[in-house]
Design an enzyme around this catalytic site. Structure first.
Site, short mmCIF file in Angstrom:
data_model
loop_
_atom_site.label_atom_id
_atom_site.label_comp_id
_atom_site.label_asym_id
_atom_site.label_seq_id
_atom_site.Cartn_x
_atom_site.Cartn_y
_atom_site.Cartn_z
CE LYS A 203 43.48 28.98 46.56
NZ LYS A 203 42.72 28.58 47.81
CG ASP B 200 44.69 45.02 25.31
OD1 ASP B 200 43.95 44.47 24.92
OD2 ASP B 200 44.66 46.08 25.96
CG HIS C 13 41.14 25.23 41.89
ND1 HIS C 13 42.11 25.61 42.73
CD2 HIS C 13 39.88 25.67 42.80
CE1 HIS C 13 41.65 26.07 43.93
NE2 HIS C 13 40.34 25.88 43.81
CE LYS D 148 40.23 29.97 42.34
NZ LYS D 148 40.70 28.87 43.13
CG ASP E 190 65.28 31.81 53.53
OD1 ASP E 190 64.69 31.39 54.55
OD2 ASP E 190 66.26 31.21 52.96
CG HIS F 154 39.89 31.31 48.99
ND1 HIS F 154 40.02 31.68 47.95
CD2 HIS F 154 39.64 30.10 49.15
CE1 HIS F 154 39.99 30.50 47.28
NE2 HIS F 154 39.54 29.60 47.74
#
Length: 485
Positions: free
Chosen positions: A405, A231, A224, A226, A410, A403
């Site tokens: 997350k 380089d 899952h 991404k 604070d 979508h």
């Protein structure tokens, strides 16, 4: 004949209950929360055939023995590599902010690595803009390009990324891509696989889905992450898959997907590269530990971004994500803002969120109004009452499928990555997330979250409590399936 028939019946009957007892013992031995265990037991008891089949395919975290063996071999090699990284003491932070202190100590003790600095850190929001910047970086690559994605769906602006990779490969850049078998099923059925491989790009199909492998591990165990690495100096991660929002899942009527990605430069890319090297060796058996880029020290770290990289999966500390989230929620003193597309928290996380609100922390949760998962859509609502009673504000984003997350604590500590607030991300999938201790970055994240709130509907506690009985029943029914979510 009747005696033989009775014997067969008794054998089947005893065999069935022995198998049921075996499953229940396995469930209890996992030492998960009582509601988690009870959910599985109730599913198996009330829906025996469905429950057993579901548990066989989804209940046990099967892992290929070969992959487990590779993971055990990788760890010592990685430890030696980390020692060479630690020699460069200027890469690491000495002190954290008050709110970040506990979670960074946890990460250092469990991962043997302090928070690492980066030369540049940007927060990107528009998918079109993100892909444009990614293509620019691909075109400027000098040595290597590495990617791992859950979903790569051909079409629209995503094809421009494929073309940029092909051009880079043809000019001698080493290109390696890991794509999840289930999430990227449309990609693997498309002509792009052959075209890209013919240009020299190495493409690996991770967590392959087939009939044989369902007996080796859970079929819903997914890659899952991404991540993009260029380089060994530039790194991307966040919630965005390689999709064009104009076309992706538009038939569901939930609108365009809304995501964020972080773009980083500097030695932080080396630590993310370690995660990638794990994934590559587990899938291919070949070792590709990241090489130090000479540009790491050129900027002298004028920015004060301090980042911890948290990953889950083979070779990484068990339950790390769960511990990190609990520590963060209990560290909040003034404000806690959470955005997640899938809200199915563990009891411990739910309690931590509610406790934060009871302590006087202003807690806000932003979720999409319409979801691409019917199970999650109803199961998440089972948590609303307790959250609302605790004083938590719940907003439903109405302009597409949110979508993103992210967590903001604070106005100082930020968490962004691939981790949803659900059982699948917390216990199962291969995930990656960043913990960023930086006030300016948190200010930028707050502006994005504020925009989400402005495009959302606040759930009214009184109206929520007046919802129909049949809705409450459906919520409870779907709640029992939370172990599958």
């Amino acid at each position: 004949m009747s005696i033989l028939y009775k014997i067969i019946n008794w054998v089947i009957f005893l065999g069935y209950w022995i198998f049921i007892t075996f499953i229940i013992i396995k469930i209890l031995n996992k030492r998960r929360t009582i509601p988690y265990s009870l959910s599985w037991i109730l599913i198996i008891y009330f829906l025996p055939l469905f429950g057993i089949i579901t548990w066989v395919f989804f209940g046990e975290l099967y892992s290929d023995k070969k992959k487990d063996k590779i993971a055990s071999i990788i760890l010592p090699q990685t430890t030696n590599w980390l020692k060479s990284l630690k020699i460069n003491k200027s890469f690491f932070n000495i002190k954290n902010s008050d709110v970040a202190s506990s979670v960074f100590k946890l990460c250092k003790n469990r991962q043997s690595l302090s928070g690492i600095k980066c030369n540049k850190l940007e927060l990107l929001t528009s998918t079109k803009k993100i892909i444009k910047i990614i293509i620019q970086d691909i075109n400027l690559a000098k040595y290597n390009i590495e990617m791992v994605f859950y979903i790569w769906k051909p079409g629209g602006i995503v094809d421009e990324v494929a073309m940029a990779l092909i051009k880079s490969s043809k000019r001698g850049i080493l290109c390696r891509i890991i794509l999840d078998s289930a999430g990227s099923i449309e990609f693997f059925k498309s002509p792009w696989v052959k075209i890209m491989r013919n240009s020299g790009i190495q493409i690996v199909e991770a967590m392959k889905v087939n009939l044989f492998r369902i007996f080796l591990r859970r079929i819903d165990l997914r890659q899952h992450r991404k991540v993009i690495l260029i380089d060994n100096y530039i790194a991307y991660t966040g919630s965005m898959n390689l999709i064009d929002p104009l076309f992706f899942k538009q038939s569901l009527g939930i609108g365009q997907w809304v995501d964020i990605m972080a773009r980083m430069e500097g030695p932080i890319a080396a630590t993310i590269g370690i995660v990638y090297s794990f994934d590559w060796e587990i899938e291919t058996g070949k070792r590709i530990l990241p090489i130090f880029n000479t540009n790491y020290t050129k900027n002298n770290f004028k920015n004060k971004n301090i980042i911890q990289v948290i990953a889950s999966g083979l070779g990484f500390p068990e339950n790390m994500i769960h511990q990190v989230l609990l520590t963060i929620f209990y560290s909040a003193k003034k404000r806690l803002i959470i955005t997640t597309p899938y809200l199915v928290p563990s009891d411990d996380l739910l309690h931590a969120i509610c406790t934060a609100s009871h302590r006087g922390v202003k807690v806000t949760i932003i979720i999409p109004k319409n979801n691409d998962s019917l199970l999650v859509h109803w199961a998440s609502k089972a948590f609303f009452t307790e959250l609302l009673e605790s004083g938590v504000k719940i907003y439903q984003f109405k302009k597409g499928l949110l979508h993103t997350k992210s967590i903001l604590v604070d106005n100082q500590l930020s968490v962004i990555g691939t981790v949803n607030l659900d059982m699948r991300s917390i216990w199962l999938n291969f995930e990656i997330t960043l913990i960023i201790d930086d006030k300016l970055f948190s200010k930028n994240l707050y502006c994005i979250q504020k925009e989400y709130i402005n495009n959302s509907i606040l759930i009214n506690k009184k109206l929520w409590n007046m919802r129909s009985i049949w809705k409450k029943i459906i919520e409870k029914i779907f709640y029992f399936f939370s172990p599958l979510l």
